[in-house]
Write an enzyme that holds these catalytic residues in place. Structure first.
Site, PDB file in Angstrom:
ATOM      1  CB  CYS A 115     -46.414   4.012 -79.807  1.00  0.00           C
ATOM      2  SG  CYS A 115     -45.579   2.665 -80.668  1.00  0.00           S
ATOM      3  CG  HIS A 170     -41.413   3.820 -76.905  1.00  0.00           C
ATOM      4  ND1 HIS A 170     -42.658   4.150 -76.454  1.00  0.00           N
ATOM      5  CD2 HIS A 170     -41.567   3.456 -78.203  1.00  0.00           C
ATOM      6  CE1 HIS A 170     -43.536   3.999 -77.438  1.00  0.00           C
ATOM      7  NE2 HIS A 170     -42.890   3.579 -78.512  1.00  0.00           N
ATOM      8  CD  GLU A 171     -38.485   3.571 -80.663  1.00  0.00           C
ATOM      9  OE1 GLU A 171     -38.766   2.617 -81.419  1.00  0.00           O
ATOM     10  OE2 GLU A 171     -39.279   4.523 -80.475  1.00  0.00           O
ATOM     11  CG  HIS A 220     -41.325  -0.949 -80.640  1.00  0.00           C
ATOM     12  ND1 HIS A 220     -42.640  -1.280 -80.879  1.00  0.00           N
ATOM     13  CD2 HIS A 220     -41.315   0.387 -80.404  1.00  0.00           C
ATOM     14  CE1 HIS A 220     -43.395  -0.202 -80.801  1.00  0.00           C
ATOM     15  NE2 HIS A 220     -42.614   0.829 -80.507  1.00  0.00           N
TER      16      HIS A 220
END
Length: 186
Positions: A99, A141-142, A145
């Site tokens: 990351c 993953h994004e 966020h």
């Protein structure tokens, strides 16, 4: 275009849910352009707006599979659907990810192998992305966020303890820590 500082784990914006984008205007398009430049300079395969200190529901992605075509885009106000993840331990060789907000470290994590993401493109047009494999991993993953999470929050033991020890050793976990990707001349 501008390369933006990338916030390090511990900054409050990384741990808070992002806000939906209400208007896609030139400011949003400039942010996305700057995010692409920052992601490319880092280098990374994805970058969410909160990682550059902007608490909006936007992320960029870019990935070229071995021998494949470039897959690249931005998505605004995404929604994510996924098949359930498999049970068991992650494979260190094939399921480790890193990351940009937890730089220089990689840890294995189990993710869904198939996702569908819908949202808007930079012109405000609806988009739907249906992907598997590493592309699905990038989307998850994004998306994390945008919900105030980093992948280290999802790590199983002993990797979570290793990540937290690394963050403490690096002096992270406090507001204001960031790094600036450097563009290579040449």
């Amino acid at each position: 275009m501008t390369i933006l500082p990338i916030l390090i784990w511990g900054d409050p914006v990384l741990h808070s849910p992002a806000q939906p984008v209400s208007v896609i205007d030139d400011d949003v398009r400039t942010l996305i352009s700057d995010m692409f430049e920052t992601m490319d300079a880092a280098p990374g395969v994805g970058l969410a707006a909160p990682q550059v200190g902007v608490p909006l529901c936007i992320y960029t992605y870019s990935f070229t599979p071995h021998g494949g075509e470039l897959w690249r885009g931005a998505i605004i106000n995404p929604q994510l659907w996924m098949i359930p993840t498999r049970f068991g331990d992650p494979d260190k060789q094939t399921e480790s990810e890193g990351c940009l907000s937890f730089p220089d470290y990689k840890f294995p994590i189990v993710r869904s192998d198939h996702v569908r993401v819908s949202g808007l493109d930079v012109d405000g047009q609806p988009v739907q992305i249906d992907v598997t494999g590493w592309k699905a991993r990038i989307m998850q993953h994004e998306f994390d966020h945008l919900n105030g999470g980093l992948y280290i929050n999802r790590l199983a033991e002993p990797y979570r303890s290793e990540a937290l020890a690394s963050a403490e050793e690096e002096g992270w976990g406090v507001p204001g820590k960031a790094w600036l990707p450097q563009v290579e001349e040449g």
